[in-house]
Design an enzyme around this catalytic site. Structure first.
Site, mmCIF file in Angstrom:
data_model
loop_
_atom_site.group_PDB
_atom_site.id
_atom_site.type_symbol
_atom_site.label_atom_id
_atom_site.label_comp_id
_atom_site.label_asym_id
_atom_site.label_seq_id
_atom_site.Cartn_x
_atom_site.Cartn_y
_atom_site.Cartn_z
ATOM 1 N N GLU B 60 59.333 33.905 91.184
ATOM 2 C CA GLU B 60 59.179 33.740 89.863
ATOM 3 C C GLU B 60 57.944 34.162 89.318
ATOM 4 O OE1 GLU B 60 60.397 31.549 92.145
ATOM 5 O OE2 GLU B 60 62.557 31.346 91.498
ATOM 6 N N HIS B 129 67.560 21.629 90.390
ATOM 7 C CA HIS B 129 68.444 22.466 89.685
ATOM 8 C C HIS B 129 68.735 21.981 88.445
ATOM 9 C CE1 HIS B 129 68.603 24.342 93.570
ATOM 10 N NE2 HIS B 129 69.309 25.076 93.207
HETATM 11 C C1 LIG Z 1 61.603 28.783 94.140
HETATM 12 C C2 LIG Z 1 63.060 29.244 94.090
HETATM 13 N N1 LIG Z 1 63.375 30.284 93.591
HETATM 14 C C3 LIG Z 1 64.909 30.452 93.399
HETATM 15 C C4 LIG Z 1 65.489 29.588 94.265
HETATM 16 C C5 LIG Z 1 67.056 30.008 94.152
HETATM 17 N N2 LIG Z 1 67.707 30.413 95.481
HETATM 18 C C6 LIG Z 1 68.057 29.488 96.489
HETATM 19 S S1 LIG Z 1 68.568 30.234 97.736
HETATM 20 C C7 LIG Z 1 67.835 31.920 97.148
HETATM 21 C C8 LIG Z 1 67.673 33.021 98.157
HETATM 22 C C9 LIG Z 1 66.967 32.778 99.137
HETATM 23 O O1 LIG Z 1 67.033 33.980 100.257
HETATM 24 P P1 LIG Z 1 66.470 33.942 101.498
HETATM 25 O O2 LIG Z 1 64.937 33.751 101.691
HETATM 26 O O3 LIG Z 1 66.510 35.294 102.372
HETATM 27 O O4 LIG Z 1 66.937 32.804 102.549
HETATM 28 P P2 LIG Z 1 68.505 32.824 103.008
HETATM 29 O O5 LIG Z 1 69.379 31.919 101.859
HETATM 30 O O6 LIG Z 1 69.135 33.987 103.033
HETATM 31 O O7 LIG Z 1 68.671 31.831 104.105
HETATM 32 C C10 LIG Z 1 67.331 31.602 96.085
HETATM 33 C C11 LIG Z 1 67.106 32.835 94.987
HETATM 34 C C12 LIG Z 1 65.042 28.445 95.019
HETATM 35 N N3 LIG Z 1 65.781 27.545 95.629
HETATM 36 N N4 LIG Z 1 63.747 28.389 94.831
#
Ligand SMILES: Cc1ncc(C[n+]2csc(CCOP(=O)(O)OP(=O)(O)O)c2C)c(N)n1
Ligand SMILES: [Mg+2]
Lengths: 378, 326
Positions: B60, B129
């Site tokens: 972000e 959220h």
């Molecule tokens: C600071 C933050 N930004 C955005 C999100 C929304 N979000 C939840 S999971 C995700 C993707 C995460 O991807 P990754 O780090 O590859 O982990 P995976 O879900 O594939 O295990 C996002 C953008 C969040 N939870 N926290």
């Protein structure tokens, strides 16, 4: 040409430099896709007894069953938020097998199974998913504190906090480490860099995992960074950084065990990138993978999933069979059924308790609110 | 005019803005091919290309910095923060940088940025959220905070926000995305920023609210009608800066006020409105100002959301208390 001329030319040759980056990170692997041993030396070095192997496959199967059941329950509206884990069993369960109760786990929202094998009762995991405060008490069934925090929702936050735990363990002279998990997307966060950098600067007892499962919701790994390997980010922090076949349980265990040994001896942290894949939607909250990836791609990763190779490897070794596996799956499902019942029967949570939990000494307005909600039985 | 959902109105506004001004860019986590996790940007990348609608890496703070930097090349960024609970990661970009830049540069530079983000409870999300954090950002000088309560306003206010040379935090109520539908004028139009609107006219009491609180207030007003209480509902629409004139008018009209916010009581907008009324219009009041807000705990775990969130009944009860006061 003097040496300096050559050195200068090399430094200024950006193209070659970029090409070389790729070759710095070979992938650690011990079993192939079908479970055939490709490195006997490494297998020996892992020092896994037959009992250990059985424990690992059982943990992987437990995780797979939890995944299947959680998704089913979520579809029926009986579960809350769940981030599927299928395909990541080696990355999660074989890695965590290398740590013990004294070590501190800092999980992300997808790392529910790692907390469960640390003693978090499944019924609490269900409550966490549904959004019930009792899910956030990290104690075993017999009341022992678990060295783990709740699944972190804020991506990357667990990394900086793990650095703090690791420094604390070091200062206290504990024979333990902090181990944290994030995803490929997580490596883009500032917290990721700060976490590995702080732990490196203090040579703190930490092991950091990046579970590179190909996607961050819909965003492919290739969009996160121009770096060829996510592990390369560890170099800038001056810490050992490795890439491992994240679907290879033996390689996962081996690298985790050695990283722990390194970190616990005061050498500082290690960064481990596990190459794996998310075989299912991002979460149970309505993600449709076919909006951003092809079914063929998903299917091809099902061919490489970790249970196939662990099962084949152990069957070949004569210590596993389909009968044993089915019996264990039945056992797990009975356990899950019992745990769901416990979760279904917990007391409703109270808003008045939430207010009490917010500050040790509430202010006047808060006290009035507590009284009001209590009078309504809420 | 056609009936549209709140989220469709938001998407339509972005579509029109992209069409009208080639300097408009949309970026954020998963906003591209996937159309955002709520589909607010669905189809926009296909229509306008990856050069204009694109995914970012997951950071972000990076998204905020990108937006600020892009303004130097005369772009008008619409940056999405996937959930407003993640605003903490981008707080420096917003509060420390973009909000201060006009002031810092002696008004020689502008920050035409829109920070779009969903907020608010009622959909059983995981932690972080659903928080109502508008009170926190409304305390930042140098940034506008807009919180539409219906589809027509969502579209018009978003188009105004994109046209604004000041940075705007545009907060979209998660619960209303699909649950709220309403008439939305066709084509391009703007709804002025910093002006409140009468969502329902009445004469006995003024219910002042914004964002997700407005549908709750309107529902309460219907109930009150049955009790022969005529409630006026003032929708602030923009919570910073406040439309003080509109607040004054309704207070002068009814002399009785109840403020309704989804946020915790301690978290600001309601308190700010009460202060303005106390300073300027106290002599018009026939009763103390009432307030309906969530309790001062951290946003609750999903299963207790319904007990924790404000309800129309809470508003009805508070209004009756204020109306019966003499
Ligand atoms: C600071 C933050 N930004 C955005 C999100 C929304 N979000 C939840 S999971 C995700 C993707 C995460 O991807 P990754 O780090 O590859 O982990 P995976 O879900 O594939 O295990 C996002 C953008 C969040 N939870 N926290
Ligand atoms: Mg990922």
């Amino acid at each position: 040409m003097s040496d300096q001329i050559k050195i200068n030319q090399k430094i200024l040759d950006f193209n070659t430099q970029l090409q070389e980056q790729d070759s710095f990170f070979p992938v650690l692997s011990v079993l192939d896709n079908q479970g055939k041993i490709i490195d006997k030396e490494a297998l020996k070095r892992a020092e896994l007894s037959d009992e250990d192997l059985v424990n690992i496959i059982k943990r992987m199967l437990l995780s797979r069953q939890l995944d299947i059941r959680s998704i089913k329950l979520a579809k029926q509206g009986r579960f809350g938020f769940f981030a599927p884990t299928a395909g990541q069993e080696a990355s999660q369960m074989a890695s965590s097998y290398a740590f013990n109760d004294d070590d501190w786990l800092m999980p992300g929202y997808r790392d529910i199974p790692e907390i469960i094998v640390k003693g978090w009762p499944i019924w609490k995991a269900i409550l966490w998913s549904r959004g019930h405060v009792l899910g956030n008490e990290f104690v075993t069934e017999d009341g022992k504190e678990i060295n783990a925090w709740m699944p972190q929702i804020i991506i990357g936050a667990q990394y900086v906090e793990a650095a703090g735990i690791a420094l604390g363990l070091k200062k206290r002279g504990k024979n333990a480490v902090a181990y944290a998990y994030t995803g490929d997307g997580g490596t883009s966060q500032g917290d990721f860099y700060e976490g590995i950098n702080f732990a490196g600067a203090y040579k703190a007892n930490a092991v950091f995992f990046i579970q590179n499962n190909g996607y961050a919701i819909s965003t492919p790994r290739s969009l996160q960074t121009a770096a060829v390997h996510l592990a390369a980010k560890g170099w800038a922090a001056g810490i050992p950084s490795v890439v491992v076949d994240g679907n290879d349980p033996i390689a996962m265990y081996l690298v985790s065990k050695e990283a722990r040994a390194w970190a616990v001896s005061g050498n500082g942290p290690v960064l481990i990138e596990t190459l794996t894949n998310r075989l299912e939607p991002h979460s149970t909250a309505g993600d449709d993978p076919l909006r951003y990836r092809k079914q063929d791609d998903i299917d091809s990763w099902w061919q490489k999933e970790p249970l196939i190779r662990m099962r084949n490897f152990m069957t070949e070794k004569g210590i596993w069979s389909l009968e044993l596996e089915n019996a264990y799956i039945d056992e797990v499902n009975t356990l899950i059924d019992e745990q769901i019942k416990i979760a279904d029967n917990v007391e409703k949570q109270k808003v008045s308790n939430f207010i009490k939990n917010t500050l040790e000494i509430p202010g006047q307005a808060m006290n009035e609110q507590i009284a009001k909600f209590e009078s309504e039985g809420k | 005019m056609a009936v549209k959902s709140y989220i469709d109105a938001i998407r339509e506004a972005m579509d029109l803005a992209l069409e009208k001004d080639e300097n408009v860019l949309i970026f954020g986590e998963d906003v591209g091919e996937n159309g955002g996790v709520f589909r607010a940007t669905d189809g926009l990348q296909a229509k306008y290309g990856e050069e204009r609608v694109f995914n970012t890496p997951l950071a972000e703070s990076g998204i905020g910095g990108l937006a600020i930097g892009l303004t130097t090349q005369n772009y008008r960024p619409i940056m999405e923060i996937q959930f407003f609970g993640f605003v903490f990661e981008v707080m420096d970009s917003i509060a420390g940088q973009m909000a201060r830049n006009r002031f810092r540069f002696n008004a020689t530079r502008q920050m035409p940025i829109v920070v779009r983000s969903p907020y608010g409870g009622g959909t059983k999300t995981p932690e972080m959220h659903a928080d109502n954090l508008e009170g926190m950002v409304a305390q930042i000088p140098g940034i506008r905070v807009v919180m539409p309560a219906n589809p027509a306003d969502a579209k018009g206010l978003l188009l105004s926000s994109i046209a604004s040379n000041d940075p705007v935090i545009f907060l979209e109520n998660l619960h209303l995305y699909r649950s709220l539908k309403g008439e939305v004028p066709d084509g391009f139009y703007t709804t002025p920023l910093d002006t409140a609107a009468i969502a329902r006219a009445g004469s006995d009491v003024s219910i002042i609210s914004y964002g997700g609180g407005v549908p709750v207030a309107l529902k309460a007003a219907e109930e009150l009608e049955k009790n022969n209480v005529s409630a006026e509902v003032l929708d602030l629409r923009t919570v910073s800066p406040l439309d003080i004139e509109a607040i004054g008018k309704t207070v002068e009209k009814t002399g009785r006020v109840v403020i309704v916010q989804e946020a915790q009581r301690m978290a600001g907008i309601g308190a700010n409105v009460m202060s303005e009324i106390s300073e300027r219009f106290v002599l018009n009041l026939k009763a103390p100002i009432g307030r309906v807000a969530a309790p001062d705990s951290v946003y609750p775990f999903a299963q207790a959301e319904n007990d924790w969130m404000i309800k129309a009944d809470d508003v009805v009860n508070k209004v009756m208390e204020i109306v019966e006061y003499d």
